[in-house]
Design a protein around this motif. Structure first.
Motif, PDB file in Angstrom:
ATOM      1  N   HIS A   5      21.056  -1.753 -13.805  1.00  0.00           N
ATOM      2  CA  HIS A   5      20.419  -0.475 -14.117  1.00  0.00           C
ATOM      3  C   HIS A   5      18.929  -0.575 -13.791  1.00  0.00           C
ATOM      4  CE1 HIS A   5      19.552   3.280 -16.106  1.00  0.00           C
ATOM      5  NE2 HIS A   5      18.609   2.679 -16.790  1.00  0.00           N
ATOM      6  N   TRP A   6      18.500   0.103 -12.739  1.00  0.00           N
ATOM      7  CA  TRP A   6      17.107   0.101 -12.311  1.00  0.00           C
ATOM      8  C   TRP A   6      16.366   1.249 -12.968  1.00  0.00           C
ATOM      9  CZ3 TRP A   6      14.995  -3.761  -9.545  1.00  0.00           C
ATOM     10  CH2 TRP A   6      15.868  -4.633  -8.908  1.00  0.00           C
ATOM     11  N   ARG A   7      15.145   0.998 -13.409  1.00  0.00           N
ATOM     12  CA  ARG A   7      14.290   2.038 -13.997  1.00  0.00           C
ATOM     13  C   ARG A   7      13.014   2.135 -13.177  1.00  0.00           C
ATOM     14  NH1 ARG A   7      12.933   0.787 -19.990  1.00  0.00           N
ATOM     15  NH2 ARG A   7      11.528  -0.477 -18.792  1.00  0.00           N
ATOM     16  N   GLY A  16       4.769  12.141  -3.460  1.00  0.00           N
ATOM     17  CA  GLY A  16       5.283  12.164  -2.102  1.00  0.00           C
ATOM     18  C   GLY A  16       4.821  11.017  -1.225  1.00  0.00           C
ATOM     19  N   ASP A  17       3.898  10.189  -1.712  1.00  0.00           N
ATOM     20  CA  ASP A  17       3.443   9.088  -0.864  1.00  0.00           C
ATOM     21  C   ASP A  17       4.304   7.837  -1.025  1.00  0.00           C
ATOM     22  OD1 ASP A  17       2.575   8.139  -3.299  1.00  0.00           O
ATOM     23  OD2 ASP A  17       0.453   8.204  -2.820  1.00  0.00           O
ATOM     24  N   GLY A  18       5.279   7.882  -1.926  1.00  0.00           N
ATOM     25  CA  GLY A  18       6.271   6.820  -2.011  1.00  0.00           C
ATOM     26  C   GLY A  18       5.843   5.554  -2.703  1.00  0.00           C
ATOM     27  N   ASN A  19       4.809   5.577  -3.517  1.00  0.00           N
ATOM     28  CA  ASN A  19       4.393   4.380  -4.241  1.00  0.00           C
ATOM     29  C   ASN A  19       5.230   4.225  -5.499  1.00  0.00           C
ATOM     30  OD1 ASN A  19       2.340   3.738  -2.442  1.00  0.00           O
ATOM     31  ND2 ASN A  19       0.927   5.121  -3.453  1.00  0.00           N
ATOM     32  N   CYS A  20       6.436   3.666  -5.353  1.00  0.00           N
ATOM     33  CA  CYS A  20       7.368   3.563  -6.468  1.00  0.00           C
ATOM     34  C   CYS A  20       7.854   2.134  -6.646  1.00  0.00           C
ATOM     35  CB  CYS A  20       8.571   4.467  -6.252  1.00  0.00           C
ATOM     36  SG  CYS A  20       8.125   6.197  -6.119  1.00  0.00           S
ATOM     37  N   VAL A  21       7.836   1.688  -7.881  1.00  0.00           N
ATOM     38  CA  VAL A  21       8.332   0.362  -8.237  1.00  0.00           C
ATOM     39  C   VAL A  21       9.431   0.557  -9.261  1.00  0.00           C
ATOM     40  CG1 VAL A  21       7.727  -1.834  -9.307  1.00  0.00           C
ATOM     41  CG2 VAL A  21       6.109  -0.706  -7.796  1.00  0.00           C
ATOM     42  N   GLU A  22      10.499  -0.227  -9.136  1.00  0.00           N
ATOM     43  CA  GLU A  22      11.596  -0.172 -10.096  1.00  0.00           C
ATOM     44  C   GLU A  22      11.787  -1.543 -10.724  1.00  0.00           C
ATOM     45  OE1 GLU A  22      14.448   3.290  -8.333  1.00  0.00           O
ATOM     46  OE2 GLU A  22      14.745   1.277  -7.548  1.00  0.00           O
ATOM     47  N   LEU A  23      12.292  -1.541 -11.955  1.00  0.00           N
ATOM     48  CA  LEU A  23      12.496  -2.756 -12.732  1.00  0.00           C
ATOM     49  C   LEU A  23      13.911  -2.762 -13.283  1.00  0.00           C
ATOM     50  CD1 LEU A  23      11.350  -5.215 -14.380  1.00  0.00           C
ATOM     51  CD2 LEU A  23      10.808  -3.543 -16.145  1.00  0.00           C
ATOM     52  N   ALA A  24      14.531  -3.938 -13.300  1.00  0.00           N
ATOM     53  CA  ALA A  24      15.849  -4.105 -13.915  1.00  0.00           C
ATOM     54  C   ALA A  24      15.876  -5.439 -14.645  1.00  0.00           C
ATOM     55  CB  ALA A  24      16.946  -4.068 -12.863  1.00  0.00           C
ATOM     56  N   TYR A  25      16.504  -5.430 -15.808  1.00  0.00           N
ATOM     57  CA  TYR A  25      16.741  -6.690 -16.521  1.00  0.00           C
ATOM     58  C   TYR A  25      18.120  -7.161 -16.112  1.00  0.00           C
ATOM     59  CZ  TYR A  25      12.634  -5.571 -19.178  1.00  0.00           C
ATOM     60  OH  TYR A  25      11.344  -5.274 -19.526  1.00  0.00           O
ATOM     61  N   THR A  26      18.180  -8.348 -15.560  1.00  0.00           N
ATOM     62  CA  THR A  26      19.424  -8.867 -14.988  1.00  0.00           C
ATOM     63  C   THR A  26      19.864 -10.128 -15.718  1.00  0.00           C
ATOM     64  OG1 THR A  26      18.165 -10.073 -13.326  1.00  0.00           O
ATOM     65  CG2 THR A  26      18.954  -7.877 -12.708  1.00  0.00           C
ATOM     66  N   GLY A  27      19.954 -10.056 -17.023  1.00  0.00           N
ATOM     67  CA  GLY A  27      20.319 -11.228 -17.806  1.00  0.00           C
ATOM     68  C   GLY A  27      19.076 -11.988 -18.196  1.00  0.00           C
ATOM     69  N   ALA A  30      13.968 -10.713 -15.031  1.00  0.00           N
ATOM     70  CA  ALA A  30      13.568  -9.337 -14.731  1.00  0.00           C
ATOM     71  C   ALA A  30      13.401  -9.264 -13.218  1.00  0.00           C
ATOM     72  CB  ALA A  30      12.257  -8.992 -15.425  1.00  0.00           C
ATOM     73  N   ALA A  31      13.900  -8.194 -12.629  1.00  0.00           N
ATOM     74  CA  ALA A  31      13.809  -8.016 -11.187  1.00  0.00           C
ATOM     75  C   ALA A  31      12.948  -6.794 -10.884  1.00  0.00           C
ATOM     76  CB  ALA A  31      15.196  -7.839 -10.577  1.00  0.00           C
ATOM     77  N   VAL A  32      12.134  -6.890  -9.841  1.00  0.00           N
ATOM     78  CA  VAL A  32      11.254  -5.808  -9.414  1.00  0.00           C
ATOM     79  C   VAL A  32      11.560  -5.525  -7.948  1.00  0.00           C
ATOM     80  CG1 VAL A  32       8.837  -5.102  -9.158  1.00  0.00           C
ATOM     81  CG2 VAL A  32       9.469  -6.668 -10.999  1.00  0.00           C
ATOM     82  N   ARG A  33      11.607  -4.228  -7.593  1.00  0.00           N
ATOM     83  CA  ARG A  33      11.860  -3.862  -6.198  1.00  0.00           C
ATOM     84  C   ARG A  33      11.088  -2.591  -5.838  1.00  0.00           C
ATOM     85  NH1 ARG A  33      18.007  -1.356  -6.118  1.00  0.00           N
ATOM     86  NH2 ARG A  33      17.514   0.564  -7.245  1.00  0.00           N
ATOM     87  N   ASP A  34      10.981  -2.346  -4.560  1.00  0.00           N
ATOM     88  CA  ASP A  34      10.378  -1.134  -4.017  1.00  0.00           C
ATOM     89  C   ASP A  34      11.475  -0.080  -3.947  1.00  0.00           C
ATOM     90  OD1 ASP A  34       9.315   0.890  -2.419  1.00  0.00           O
ATOM     91  OD2 ASP A  34       8.519  -0.480  -0.916  1.00  0.00           O
ATOM     92  N   SER A  35      11.289   1.063  -4.602  1.00  0.00           N
ATOM     93  CA  SER A  35      12.345   2.071  -4.643  1.00  0.00           C
ATOM     94  C   SER A  35      12.604   2.717  -3.288  1.00  0.00           C
ATOM     95  CB  SER A  35      12.027   3.148  -5.677  1.00  0.00           C
ATOM     96  OG  SER A  35      10.896   3.882  -5.294  1.00  0.00           O
ATOM     97  N   LYS A  36      11.683   2.598  -2.339  1.00  0.00           N
ATOM     98  CA  LYS A  36      11.895   3.140  -0.996  1.00  0.00           C
ATOM     99  C   LYS A  36      12.812   2.249  -0.172  1.00  0.00           C
ATOM    100  CE  LYS A  36       7.598   3.087   0.227  1.00  0.00           C
ATOM    101  NZ  LYS A  36       7.189   2.211  -0.858  1.00  0.00           N
ATOM    102  N   ASN A  37      12.985   0.999  -0.601  1.00  0.00           N
ATOM    103  CA  ASN A  37      13.777   0.027   0.145  1.00  0.00           C
ATOM    104  C   ASN A  37      14.685  -0.706  -0.840  1.00  0.00           C
ATOM    105  OD1 ASN A  37      14.779  -1.737   2.012  1.00  0.00           O
ATOM    106  ND2 ASN A  37      12.888  -2.875   2.291  1.00  0.00           N
ATOM    107  N   THR A  38      15.655   0.018  -1.417  1.00  0.00           N
ATOM    108  CA  THR A  38      16.485  -0.547  -2.488  1.00  0.00           C
ATOM    109  C   THR A  38      17.346  -1.720  -2.040  1.00  0.00           C
ATOM    110  OG1 THR A  38      18.201   1.117  -2.097  1.00  0.00           O
ATOM    111  CG2 THR A  38      16.524   1.623  -3.760  1.00  0.00           C
TER     112      THR A  38
END
Length: 59
Positions: A5-7, A16-27, A30-38
């Motif tokens: 579950h990514w938040r 609209g400029d796409g500066n988005c970071v997502e976080l997920a707890y994976t056990g 914690a994982a971090v990713r760029d939401s434009k490149n899932t």
């Protein structure tokens, strides 16, 4: 295996400029990713490593 579950960060920009970071707890990590490149790279950190990461981001 249950789905991850990514938040989106509340600090991410929805303007609209796409500066988005997502976080997920994976056990035990914690994982971090760029939401434009899932399907792209992810940064996985231990609990302590994530706290240090956030401290540096805030600084």
């Amino acid at each position: 295996m249950r789905p991850t579950h990514w938040r989106k960060s509340s600090r991410s920009n929805d303007g609209g400029d796409g500066n988005c970071v997502e976080l997920a707890y994976t056990g035990p990590t914690a994982a971090v990713r760029d939401s434009k490149n899932t399907g792209g790279p992810r940064l996985s950190l231990s609990d302590n490593g994530f706290r240090v990461f956030i401290r540096h981001v805030r600084a």
